[in-house]
Design an enzyme around this catalytic site. Structure first.
Site, PDB file in Angstrom:
ATOM      1  N   TYR A  59       0.838  -1.191   0.000  1.00 29.92           N
ATOM      2  CA  TYR A  59       0.000   0.000   0.000  1.00 29.92           C
ATOM      3  C   TYR A  59       0.880   1.250   0.000  1.00 29.92           C
ATOM      4  CZ  TYR A  59      -3.594  -3.366   1.462  1.00 29.92           C
ATOM      5  OH  TYR A  59      -4.436  -4.455   1.549  1.00 29.92           O
ATOM      6  N   HIS A 148       0.069 -12.178   1.309  1.00 29.31           N
ATOM      7  CA  HIS A 148      -0.552 -11.234   0.385  1.00 29.31           C
ATOM      8  C   HIS A 148      -0.534 -11.758  -1.054  1.00 29.31           C
ATOM      9  CE1 HIS A 148      -0.981  -6.636  -0.597  1.00 29.31           C
ATOM     10  NE2 HIS A 148      -2.062  -7.324  -0.904  1.00 29.31           N
TER      11      HIS A 148
END
Length: 335
Positions: A59, A148
């Site tokens: 992010y 992830h």
């Protein structure tokens, strides 16, 4: 259920508020975010009673974690639940990664550091990722760690990343482990072949998509795996179904925009904002423990809280089902 209700994640002792804060937007996804703005957004979340915060190295290519850590620095660490992810290292000396850019070649994250994503699901990669996340966040522990997006690396992740996280969980280093992905098939494989406590499903259980009802959500119920849903606005389309809207991180196809507009029209007939229905819908399923939203500004945060707590008449859900816009077997919130 009010937004600040705390629930336990499956069989763990980790608790989260049912509405959580995701650090995607403050990381600069699609738009630049000033540091003061991210601080105010996090403060708004805290003042609203949010106590579940989720980040990832990806992010903002580090900005999401750095800004979230700074915004939370003044609050007692024992009072909130913090999650991040492994599988993607950030390296300044690595070549550009195509996954850091959209289909037009523009970076997803604006004003990101000059680093590239490097996929690494090895034991060493997992440990390095956690160590680097702790440093960016400025904390000494993570409560939840997800693998992830191991889409193209699933065998390696099952062989190395998940056993490493299980070891850390067994040692008490982390409270819960799981995986965060944008698809259900691989998550089902992980549920069957590993031992996750929680699974983060982004964008695949929303007002636009309910295929997770077929096998994924029943499997999670059967195995007592807590589901966290993200991407409930489908990259913004369910927040504003206008031409040029994004869906699944890219420009939305016309037919998907049209479906979102039909959802919006039904909501309008019942004087309910489409965003409210999108926020509340996933949590009606008993497998779903929490909803994460990536919030960019304090005003967005206040709006999400208000919409999450808004009472929605049952007639709205009935009309959506009657019009074929929502699956007949989808659980819906009760007034």
């Amino acid at each position: 259920m009010k937004h600040d209700t705390r629930v336990r994640l499956g069989r763990t002792n980790v608790t989260v508020t049912v509405l959580g804060f995701g650090a995607t937007a403050i990381g600069g996804m699609y738009e630049a975010v000033e540091e003061e703005q991210s601080d105010l957004t996090i403060k708004a979340a805290w003042d609203s009673g949010i106590r579940f915060f989720d980040a990832a190295p990806q992010y903002g290519r580090g900005n999401g974690e750095t800004r979230l850590g700074r915004g939370l620095a003044s609050y007692p660490r024992d009072e909130y639940t913090l999650s991040s992810k492994v599988g993607r290292l950030l390296r300044a000396d690595a070549p550009p990664n195509k996954d850091d850019f959209d289909s037009d070649g523009k970076p997803y994250d604006v004003d990101a550091p000059s680093v590239s994503t490097v996929y690494d699901y090895s034991r060493d990669g997992v440990l390095r990722s956690i160590e680097e996340s702790l440093k960016r966040l400025g904390v000494d522990r993570l409560d939840i760690v997800h693998v992830h997006d191991p889409d193209d690396y699933l065998p390696e992740a099952l062989a190395t990343a998940f056993p490493t996280l299980i070891e850390l969980r067994d040692q008490g280093v982390v409270g819960a482990i799981g995986a965060g992905m944008n698809q259900t098939a691989a998550l089902e494989t992980i549920a069957r072949e590993s031992d996750p406590d929680t699974l983060l499903l982004a964008g695949r259980y929303t007002l636009l998509e309910q295929d997770a009802l077929d096998t994924f959500l029943p499997l999670c119920l059967q195995r007592n795996i807590a589901v966290i849903t993200g991407g409930v606005f489908n990259s913004g389309l369910l927040a504003n179904p206008a031409a040029g809207a994004r869906y699944n991180y890219d420009r939305a196809p016309d037919d998907v925009i049209e479906r979102a507009r039909k959802l919006d029209q039904v909501c309008a007939r019942h004087s309910v904002p489409l965003k409210a229905a999108a926020l509340q819908f996933p949590l009606a399923h008993s497998a779903v423990a929490a909803v994460l939203t990536g919030t960019r500004t304090a005003s967005e945060m206040h709006e999400n809280v208000e919409l999450f707590d808004l009472e929605i008449p049952s007639e709205l859900w009935e009309e959506l089902k009657a019009d074929g816009l929502l699956r007949a077997d989808a659980p819906v919130p009760q007034p």
